[in-house]
Design a protein around this motif. Structure first.
Motif, PDB file in Angstrom:
ATOM      1  N   SER A   1       0.806  -1.216   0.000  1.00 34.68           N
ATOM      2  CA  SER A   1       0.000   0.000   0.000  1.00 34.68           C
ATOM      3  C   SER A   1       0.836   1.262   0.000  1.00 34.68           C
ATOM      4  O   SER A   1       0.299   2.360   0.032  1.00 34.68           O
ATOM      5  N   THR A   2       2.154   1.122  -0.035  1.00 32.79           N
ATOM      6  CA  THR A   2       3.020   2.289   0.071  1.00 32.79           C
ATOM      7  C   THR A   2       3.341   2.835  -1.320  1.00 32.79           C
ATOM      8  O   THR A   2       4.460   2.749  -1.793  1.00 32.79           O
ATOM      9  N   VAL A   3       2.359   3.397  -1.968  1.00 33.82           N
ATOM     10  CA  VAL A   3       2.534   3.940  -3.304  1.00 33.82           C
ATOM     11  C   VAL A   3       3.570   5.053  -3.257  1.00 33.82           C
ATOM     12  O   VAL A   3       3.497   5.962  -2.435  1.00 33.82           O
ATOM     13  N   GLY A   4       4.546   5.001  -4.151  1.00 31.37           N
ATOM     14  CA  GLY A   4       5.607   5.995  -4.166  1.00 31.37           C
ATOM     15  C   GLY A   4       6.772   5.637  -3.279  1.00 31.37           C
ATOM     16  O   GLY A   4       7.837   6.221  -3.375  1.00 31.37           O
ATOM     17  N   ILE A   5       6.595   4.677  -2.371  1.00 31.13           N
ATOM     18  CA  ILE A   5       7.674   4.247  -1.491  1.00 31.13           C
ATOM     19  C   ILE A   5       8.175   2.877  -1.931  1.00 31.13           C
ATOM     20  O   ILE A   5       9.353   2.644  -2.083  1.00 31.13           O
ATOM     21  N   VAL A   6       7.264   1.940  -2.161  1.00 28.56           N
ATOM     22  CA  VAL A   6       7.602   0.602  -2.628  1.00 28.56           C
ATOM     23  C   VAL A   6       6.769   0.324  -3.867  1.00 28.56           C
ATOM     24  O   VAL A   6       5.566   0.533  -3.871  1.00 28.56           O
ATOM     25  N   GLU A   7       7.418  -0.148  -4.919  1.00 31.72           N
ATOM     26  CA  GLU A   7       6.702  -0.480  -6.143  1.00 31.72           C
ATOM     27  C   GLU A   7       6.816  -1.977  -6.386  1.00 31.72           C
ATOM     28  O   GLU A   7       7.907  -2.530  -6.393  1.00 31.72           O
ATOM     29  N   GLU A   8       5.652  -2.625  -6.563  1.00 35.10           N
ATOM     30  CA  GLU A   8       5.636  -4.058  -6.792  1.00 35.10           C
ATOM     31  C   GLU A   8       5.950  -4.346  -8.251  1.00 35.10           C
ATOM     32  O   GLU A   8       5.321  -3.797  -9.156  1.00 35.10           O
ATOM     33  N   LEU A   9       6.920  -5.231  -8.484  1.00 33.15           N
ATOM     34  CA  LEU A   9       7.345  -5.561  -9.833  1.00 33.15           C
ATOM     35  C   LEU A   9       6.781  -6.891 -10.308  1.00 33.15           C
ATOM     36  O   LEU A   9       6.456  -7.050 -11.484  1.00 33.15           O
ATOM     37  N   PHE A  10       6.677  -7.881  -9.391  1.00 32.51           N
ATOM     38  CA  PHE A  10       6.269  -9.222  -9.790  1.00 32.51           C
ATOM     39  C   PHE A  10       5.735  -9.957  -8.570  1.00 32.51           C
ATOM     40  O   PHE A  10       6.267  -9.808  -7.469  1.00 32.51           O
ATOM     41  N   GLU A  11       4.689 -10.767  -8.779  1.00 31.73           N
ATOM     42  CA  GLU A  11       4.221 -11.667  -7.729  1.00 31.73           C
ATOM     43  C   GLU A  11       3.505 -12.845  -8.370  1.00 31.73           C
ATOM     44  O   GLU A  11       2.661 -12.668  -9.242  1.00 31.73           O
ATOM     45  N   GLU A  12       3.864 -14.054  -7.947  1.00 28.69           N
ATOM     46  CA  GLU A  12       3.204 -15.259  -8.441  1.00 28.69           C
ATOM     47  C   GLU A  12       3.350 -16.357  -7.411  1.00 28.69           C
ATOM     48  O   GLU A  12       4.445 -16.576  -6.880  1.00 28.69           O
ATOM     49  N   GLY A  13       2.251 -17.053  -7.139  1.00 31.53           N
ATOM     50  CA  GLY A  13       2.296 -18.118  -6.142  1.00 31.53           C
ATOM     51  C   GLY A  13       1.720 -19.428  -6.602  1.00 31.53           C
ATOM     52  O   GLY A  13       1.544 -20.347  -5.792  1.00 31.53           O
ATOM     53  N   SER A  14       1.429 -19.580  -7.892  1.00 34.42           N
ATOM     54  CA  SER A  14       0.832 -20.813  -8.394  1.00 34.42           C
ATOM     55  C   SER A  14       1.736 -22.009  -8.115  1.00 34.42           C
ATOM     56  O   SER A  14       2.957 -21.912  -8.187  1.00 34.42           O
ATOM     57  N   ALA A  15       1.114 -23.145  -7.829  1.00 30.62           N
ATOM     58  CA  ALA A  15       1.861 -24.381  -7.621  1.00 30.62           C
ATOM     59  C   ALA A  15       1.964 -25.206  -8.893  1.00 30.62           C
ATOM     60  O   ALA A  15       2.469 -26.329  -8.859  1.00 30.62           O
ATOM     61  N   MET A  16       1.495 -24.669 -10.023  1.00 29.85           N
ATOM     62  CA  MET A  16       1.553 -25.375 -11.299  1.00 29.85           C
ATOM     63  C   MET A  16       2.831 -24.980 -12.025  1.00 29.85           C
ATOM     64  O   MET A  16       3.025 -23.811 -12.377  1.00 29.85           O
ATOM     65  N   LEU A  17       3.691 -25.951 -12.275  1.00 26.85           N
ATOM     66  CA  LEU A  17       4.992 -25.662 -12.858  1.00 26.85           C
ATOM     67  C   LEU A  17       4.867 -25.047 -14.250  1.00 26.85           C
ATOM     68  O   LEU A  17       5.655 -24.173 -14.622  1.00 26.85           O
ATOM     69  N   ALA A  18       3.885 -25.499 -15.038  1.00 28.40           N
ATOM     70  CA  ALA A  18       3.707 -24.948 -16.383  1.00 28.40           C
ATOM     71  C   ALA A  18       3.410 -23.453 -16.330  1.00 28.40           C
ATOM     72  O   ALA A  18       3.893 -22.671 -17.152  1.00 28.40           O
ATOM     73  N   GLU A  19       2.633 -23.024 -15.337  1.00 26.95           N
ATOM     74  CA  GLU A  19       2.315 -21.604 -15.197  1.00 26.95           C
ATOM     75  C   GLU A  19       3.533 -20.803 -14.769  1.00 26.95           C
ATOM     76  O   GLU A  19       3.694 -19.646 -15.158  1.00 26.95           O
ATOM     77  N   ARG A  20       4.409 -21.408 -13.990  1.00 29.11           N
ATOM     78  CA  ARG A  20       5.564 -20.684 -13.464  1.00 29.11           C
ATOM     79  C   ARG A  20       6.699 -20.600 -14.478  1.00 29.11           C
ATOM     80  O   ARG A  20       7.466 -19.625 -14.476  1.00 29.11           O
ATOM     81  N   LEU A  21       6.844 -21.624 -15.317  1.00 25.88           N
ATOM     82  CA  LEU A  21       7.912 -21.589 -16.315  1.00 25.88           C
ATOM     83  C   LEU A  21       7.462 -20.946 -17.615  1.00 25.88           C
ATOM     84  O   LEU A  21       8.281 -20.514 -18.419  1.00 25.88           O
ATOM     85  N   GLY A  22       6.145 -20.880 -17.858  1.00 25.49           N
ATOM     86  CA  GLY A  22       5.620 -20.170 -19.015  1.00 25.49           C
ATOM     87  C   GLY A  22       5.653 -20.981 -20.293  1.00 25.49           C
ATOM     88  O   GLY A  22       6.030 -22.154 -20.318  1.00 25.49           O
ATOM     89  N   LYS A  23       5.255 -20.321 -21.382  1.00 25.04           N
ATOM     90  CA  LYS A  23       5.198 -20.971 -22.695  1.00 25.04           C
ATOM     91  C   LYS A  23       6.112 -20.307 -23.713  1.00 25.04           C
ATOM     92  O   LYS A  23       6.122 -20.687 -24.877  1.00 25.04           O
ATOM     93  N   ASP A  24       6.849 -19.304 -23.279  1.00 27.60           N
ATOM     94  CA  ASP A  24       7.559 -18.462 -24.242  1.00 27.60           C
ATOM     95  C   ASP A  24       9.029 -18.833 -24.380  1.00 27.60           C
ATOM     96  O   ASP A  24       9.899 -17.982 -24.438  1.00 27.60           O
ATOM     97  N   PHE A  25       9.306 -20.123 -24.425  1.00 27.72           N
ATOM     98  CA  PHE A  25      10.662 -20.598 -24.701  1.00 27.72           C
ATOM     99  C   PHE A  25      10.637 -21.374 -26.017  1.00 27.72           C
ATOM    100  O   PHE A  25      10.240 -22.530 -26.039  1.00 27.72           O
ATOM    101  N   PRO A  26      11.052 -20.779 -27.138  1.00 26.58           N
ATOM    102  CA  PRO A  26      11.106 -21.538 -28.396  1.00 26.58           C
ATOM    103  C   PRO A  26      12.065 -22.711 -28.257  1.00 26.58           C
ATOM    104  O   PRO A  26      13.103 -22.616 -27.613  1.00 26.58           O
ATOM    105  N   LEU A  27      11.679 -23.831 -28.842  1.00 22.40           N
ATOM    106  CA  LEU A  27      12.497 -25.034 -28.738  1.00 22.40           C
ATOM    107  C   LEU A  27      13.163 -25.323 -30.073  1.00 22.40           C
ATOM    108  O   LEU A  27      12.717 -26.146 -30.849  1.00 22.40           O
TER     109      LEU A  27
END
Length: 427
Positions: free
Chosen positions: A336-362
């Protein structure tokens, strides 16, 4: 992953505020990094708590301008083996998952995904030892004003800013308080319930069976079903140049003190004395019921010798309720500290596919693909994509997303309940 692949991945992703923030620093000629000072304190009841302090890591070996700091708390259970193994191997496993030669912005953007890969790899390696202990992990990376926290279990990290606002940077993975995790465990094949005693009465906190663990995420715990996952909650934030204080501690602290009380108990003290004061307050409140370990890390503006004192202000009862002990485990709270702390990233899913993503060309001219978890090159015939289905079929798009070797693929399927767990197979 090649640098060209990383560039394509970054172009596909939505705009990330981190680059804008770093560019703003450069335009303002505010490129000086903060000073990081820390203190540690603890009292042992079972002797299963460990901590990691690495204030002198370097993104580019030999280049002192690329240093970053790592701090971690590891709370072992059912023995100390998992905590020790994780302390010795997790950092290297995280760093091995990041492409060499990235600039600072690219490195920080790659870090959340690398933390997921590093946690899972560490868990796989430890479980291969055949030992049954487990450990919670709260793992903190500080690079300049950017803080990245990855955690499994119920050790915790809080941030106390110079505005006196206390923010939780982790999510507790206790089955008793985390309904989402209870649903995930049961959906993956586990059973959640209390301990039955003679006469059919149920006592104690909610546990996962088999094994009887109170946590839904950890590293190790070979005797528990693999729906107890090592996939961490990851949060990345950027401080203003006013700095801030991190309190990283095992549950021996948080069972006794709310986040607000822990922060308030040590304000105005240097980090080494602050850590001792937090432990003292926890002991005064609850006694020595468990191992009690605390790290206090101050991110100090470059032109200060110590962290500036926090202005005195009226206690905000609503804020105390939101960030205090009552609601600390259900969901992570937006800063809630706008201007003091800026959130860049947050993720808590337990699904590995969601955490590693789909954007790695093979695509690989050598015919070998590198596993996104264990970082070993293998022929394509030896594994599948993280996003393919549990059984090969044209509809499952087996090459969409990062490549996983056969061993890491089996781990992914087990965590999602797609095959019998290790514990069930050995029962």
């Amino acid at each position: 992953m090649s640098r060209a692949e990383f560039t394509r991945m970054k172009q596909k992703a939505a705009p990330v505020p981190l680059g804008t923030l770093i560019s703003r620093e450069l335009r303002n000629d505010n490129v000086e990094k903060p000073t990081v000072k820390y203190g540690q304190a603890g009292l042992a009841k079972k002797g299963e708590d460990y901590f990691l302090v690495r204030p002198d890591c370097q993104r580019i070996p030999g280049n002192t301008s690329t240093y970053f700091s790592v701090f971690a708390i590891l709370d072992g259970h059912n023995g100390i083996s998992a905590a020790i193994f994780t302390k010795e191997n997790l950092l290297n496993n995280v760093l091995s998952a990041i492409l060499q030669g990235l600039d600072r912005e690219e490195w920080l953007q790659a870090l959340p995904r690398a933390l997921v890969a590093g946690f899972v790899k560490t868990d796989i390696e430890f479980q291969q030892k055949g030992e049954t202990s487990g450990t919670t992990v709260t793992f903190v990376v500080i690079d300049g004003w950017t803080i990245t926290v990855a955690s499994v279990g119920d050790s915790r990290c809080i941030l106390d800013t110079q505005e006196g606002v206390v923010s939780l940077l982790t999510v507790d993975h206790r089955l008793e308080e985390n309904e989402e995790e209870r649903q995930r465990v049961t959906a993956s094949g586990g059973e959640v319930g209390r301990l039955n005693i003679f006469g059919g009465n149920e006592v104690g906190p909610l546990r996962c069976w088999p094994g009887g663990l109170c946590l839904s995420r950890s590293i190790g715990d070979t005797d528990v079903g693999e729906f107890i996952v090592p996939i961490p909650h990851v949060k990345q934030v950027k401080l203003s140049n006013a700095g801030g204080r991190l309190i990283i501690a095992s549950d021996g602290i948080w069972d006794a003190l709310s986040s607000d009380l822990a922060a308030q108990s040590c304000r105005g003290l240097p980090a080494d004395l602050a850590a001792k004061m937090v432990v003292k307050e926890a002991l005064r409140s609850r006694g020595l019921k468990d191992d009690t370990t605390c790290l206090v890390v101050d991110i100090i503006p470059y032109d200060h010798l110590v962290l500036p004192p926090t202005p005195r202000k009226k206690q905000n009862l609503f804020s105390s309720f939101i960030y205090g002990k009552i609601s600390q485990n259900s969901r992570s709270k937006k800063l809630s500290t706008v201007g003091i702390v800026e959130e860049l990233f947050e993720e808590g899913s337990a699904m590995l596919a969601e955490r590693l993503g789909k954007d790695f060309p093979l695509n690989s001219s050598s015919g070998l693909f590198r596993c996104a978890i264990c970082q070993v090159d293998q022929p394509a015939s030896e594994g599948l994509s993280v996003n393919s289905g549990p059984f090969f079929s044209p509809a499952s798009k087996p090459w969409e997303g990062p490549f996983l070797c056969a061993n890491c693929r089996r781990k992914k399927d087990a965590m999602e309940g797609k095959r019998p767990s290790r514990a069930a197979l050995t029962a």
